[in-house]
Design a protein around this motif. Structure first.
Motif, short mmCIF file in Angstrom:
data_model
loop_
_atom_site.label_atom_id
_atom_site.label_comp_id
_atom_site.label_asym_id
_atom_site.label_seq_id
_atom_site.Cartn_x
_atom_site.Cartn_y
_atom_site.Cartn_z
N SER A 188 62.43 46.31 2.11
CA SER A 188 63.25 45.74 1.04
C SER A 188 62.98 44.26 0.85
CB SER A 188 64.73 45.97 1.33
OG SER A 188 65.07 45.40 2.59
N LEU A 189 62.59 43.57 1.93
CA LEU A 189 62.33 42.13 1.85
C LEU A 189 60.83 41.88 1.76
CD1 LEU A 189 63.34 39.21 1.93
CD2 LEU A 189 63.19 39.31 4.44
N ILE A 190 60.40 41.32 0.64
CA ILE A 190 58.99 40.96 0.43
C ILE A 190 58.93 39.52 -0.05
CG2 ILE A 190 56.85 41.51 -0.77
CD1 ILE A 190 57.85 44.31 -1.20
N GLN A 191 58.10 38.72 0.61
CA GLN A 191 57.96 37.31 0.21
C GLN A 191 56.47 36.95 0.18
OE1 GLN A 191 60.39 35.29 3.16
NE2 GLN A 191 62.21 35.39 1.85
N PHE A 192 55.79 37.41 -0.84
CA PHE A 192 54.39 37.08 -1.04
C PHE A 192 54.30 35.92 -2.04
CE2 PHE A 192 52.94 41.59 0.18
CZ PHE A 192 52.57 41.18 1.44
N SER A 193 54.85 34.80 -1.68
CA SER A 193 54.98 33.69 -2.63
C SER A 193 53.65 33.05 -2.98
CB SER A 193 55.93 32.63 -2.06
OG SER A 193 55.49 32.21 -0.78
N ASN A 194 52.61 33.23 -2.15
CA ASN A 194 51.32 32.60 -2.41
C ASN A 194 50.19 33.61 -2.60
OD1 ASN A 194 51.90 29.65 -2.16
ND2 ASN A 194 52.57 30.26 -0.12
N LEU A 195 50.51 34.89 -2.62
CA LEU A 195 49.48 35.92 -2.70
C LEU A 195 48.85 35.95 -4.10
CD1 LEU A 195 48.27 38.14 -0.86
CD2 LEU A 195 49.76 39.75 -2.04
N LYS A 196 47.53 35.76 -4.14
CA LYS A 196 46.81 35.75 -5.42
C LYS A 196 45.91 36.97 -5.61
CE LYS A 196 46.78 30.72 -6.00
NZ LYS A 196 45.94 29.51 -6.20
N GLN A 212 57.13 49.61 -7.53
CA GLN A 212 57.42 48.57 -8.51
C GLN A 212 57.91 47.30 -7.84
OE1 GLN A 212 59.64 49.99 -11.84
NE2 GLN A 212 60.27 47.95 -12.52
N HIS A 213 58.69 47.46 -6.75
CA HIS A 213 59.20 46.30 -6.01
C HIS A 213 58.05 45.49 -5.41
CE1 HIS A 213 61.62 43.76 -3.52
NE2 HIS A 213 61.34 44.39 -2.38
N LEU A 214 57.02 46.18 -4.91
CA LEU A 214 55.86 45.48 -4.34
C LEU A 214 55.18 44.62 -5.39
CD1 LEU A 214 53.71 44.95 -2.16
CD2 LEU A 214 52.59 47.07 -2.89
N PHE A 215 54.89 45.22 -6.54
CA PHE A 215 54.16 44.48 -7.58
C PHE A 215 54.99 43.33 -8.14
CE2 PHE A 215 52.00 48.78 -8.35
CZ PHE A 215 50.99 48.48 -7.45
N SER A 216 56.29 43.51 -8.25
CA SER A 216 57.14 42.47 -8.82
C SER A 216 57.44 41.35 -7.82
CB SER A 216 58.46 43.08 -9.32
OG SER A 216 59.18 43.65 -8.24
N SER A 217 57.06 41.55 -6.55
CA SER A 217 57.32 40.53 -5.53
C SER A 217 56.10 39.65 -5.27
CB SER A 217 57.75 41.21 -4.23
OG SER A 217 58.93 41.94 -4.39
N CYS A 218 55.18 39.64 -6.21
CA CYS A 218 53.98 38.80 -6.10
C CYS A 218 53.95 37.86 -7.30
CB CYS A 218 52.73 39.66 -6.04
SG CYS A 218 52.72 40.91 -4.74
N PRO A 219 54.72 36.78 -7.28
CA PRO A 219 54.92 35.96 -8.48
C PRO A 219 53.70 35.20 -8.97
CG PRO A 219 55.91 34.92 -6.56
CD PRO A 219 55.48 36.28 -6.12
#
Length: 488
Positions: A188-196, A212-219
């Motif tokens: 439930s917790l994903i923090q890919f704040s720098n994943l390009k 969908q949660h995985l893809f939306s957690s890669c800003p």
């Protein structure tokens, strides 16, 4: 010195015997004796006298294997390798020594445990040995402590590996590539704040919401690749990534579970530049707002479709999906597709009216074997590319005689088409007829390049060249370049 060297070797290979072996294992450090004439500077070690930061820089140019080997050079080099920032461990380079109880996975654990406190910029591990979740958990935990930026795990065993939750909160990660068997369980917790860059291969997606949660957690994600992944029990996949610039989706029917043809994949990517889709349209792709798209490869495979759909069903299901994909990418500048796409399009009624206009397209690449095109799907597609400059064929399809007799000439032939390339020209009558049609009507054509198998017969080469050069040309400046392969 020999005893000290053996102690250093044992740090990495506890099973080393210390005896000289002409067939030294790639990781072992046998006694290295240089001839006297190679002892430069009367025994002075010039390189080792360099500053440590310079030595680290030298190591950065070596493979991981060679960097580790430098530990035998001298006491100063003993632990230098433990600070290397880029670690690349592929099983094929480090064969196991099972008789001595040593495996590649032991070596991986040893290398990571001996790494000093400095950061690890990239870690790549490729193995076919049976890897369990504990191994992967250890590698990822160690990588995270060392502020890993690029992680590439290629695990080809059949073991079902569960990825640790700590991976999904690794904020230092910039590149993540995973190839492994098993279901992708997303916390439930994903923090890919720098994943390009995210590349997932051979994993199984089994839940709409978590996917969908995985893809939306890669800003800030810019590149996404889904290769050979399986979509199990999914009805809708939504990929909504405004920052995405490159998207690759490669799937074949045989990699998809039964019933997957009901799955809808929706893609929202306003800044997408490059799009590669290799599929059989068993999955329904729907693309939105691709106004920034520069090049696209839409590669279909008819063999897989025929397993599921007869011709009537192809016309009802596959042809509308193919048209939908082409309509969604109508802003593209360069399109690569297949002759299978033309087959699907040829089933459509009033194709010319249903095709979108590709006003921006300047390059068209058509892969695949030749086939009979009595409906003129290729001519229809070319008619919808008014600014086409370059046309590339793997093989030329047999354009229907009826279509040529009507004299339908795409507008790009007279206004923009400058180069034509045929990769496999084999001199079939219909192929020659189409080339004659091109040369006669492409009035601004500058170059036509044909690659032809010679069969080692010089007279045949001359005959083909003569026949081509005698064909009427609408462009006086057009050059025909005929190259032969198969010549010894």
């Amino acid at each position: 010195m020999g005893k000290r060297k053996q102690q250093r070797d044992d740090n990495i290979h506890p099973h080393s015997s210390g005896k000289r072996d002409d067939n030294v294992h790639p990781h072992s450090s046998g006694n290295v004796v240089l001839p006297e004439e190679q002892n430069v500077g009367e025994g002075n070690d010039i390189i080792s006298s360099l500053p440590v930061n310079v030595l680290h820089h030298i190591l950065s140019f070596l493979s991981t294997k060679d960097a580790i080997r430098t530990s035998i050079l001298s006491t100063k080099w003993e632990y230098l390798w433990t600070s290397i920032a880029n670690i690349d461990l592929k099983e094929e380079r480090y064969p196991s020594r099972k008789k001595e109880g040593w495996s590649f996975l032991d070596f991986v654990e040893r290398v990571l445990s001996l790494h000093d406190a400095s950061d690890i910029k990239s870690l790549s591990i490729e193995s076919s040995e049976l890897v369990n979740s504990a191994h992967v958990n250890s590698w990822i935990s160690t990588s995270k402590r060392h502020n890993i930026e690029e992680l590439n795990l290629c695990l080809r065993s059949e073991a079902q590996v569960v990825l640790p939750c700590c991976l999904f909160t690794c904020q230092s990660l910039v590149v993540l590539k995973l190839l492994m068997n098993g279901a992708l369980k997303v916390p439930s917790l994903i923090q890919f704040s720098n994943l390009k860059t995210l590349e997932l291969s051979e994993l199984t997606f089994s839940d709409d919401n978590s996917t969908q949660h995985l893809f939306s957690s890669c800003p800030v994600l810019q590149e996404l690749a889904l290769v050979g992944c399986r979509w199990k029990n999914l009805k809708t996949i939504a990929i909504c990534i405004p920052t995405l610039k490159r998207l690759t989706i490669e799937n074949r029917y045989m990699e998809l579970p039964a019933g997957v043809h009901g799955c809808v994949t929706k893609i929202y990517a306003a800044n997408l530049i490059h799009f590669l889709c290799t599929c059989c349209l068993v999955v329904d792709f729907r693309l939105y707002d691709l106004s920034s798209l520069v090049d696209a490869s839409i590669l279909f495979n008819e063999d897989d479709v025929s397993i599921l759909f007869d011709e009537d069903m192809q016309e009802q299901v596959i042809t509308p999906r193919a048209l939908g994909l082409l309509t969604a990418i109508c802003n593209v500048r360069k399109l690569r597709t297949t002759t299978d796409a033309l087959r699907y399009l040829s089933l459509a009624d009033n194709l010319l009216d249903r095709l979108p206009t590709f006003n921006n397209m300047t390059h068209l690449v058509l892969d695949g074997n030749s086939y009979n095109d009595p409906s003129g799907a290729l001519i229809d597609l070319l008619e919808k590319t008014p600014n086409l400059e370059s046309l590339y064929f793997e093989e030329v399809s047999d354009i229907g005689e009826y279509d040529l007799m009507l004299g339908r000439v795409p507008s790009c032939f007279a206004s923009s088409l400058k180069t034509v390339h045929i990769q496999h020209f084999d001199k079939r009558p219909m192929e020659m007829q189409f080339i004659s049609f091109l040369l006669k009507n492409a009035t601004v054509l500058e170059r036509m390049t044909l690659r032809c198998y010679s069969g080692h017969i010089k007279s045949r080469e001359q005959k083909i060249s003569s026949k081509l050069n005698n064909l009427p040309r609408g462009s006086k400046s057009c050059v025909i370049e005929l190259t032969f392969f198969g010549i010894v």
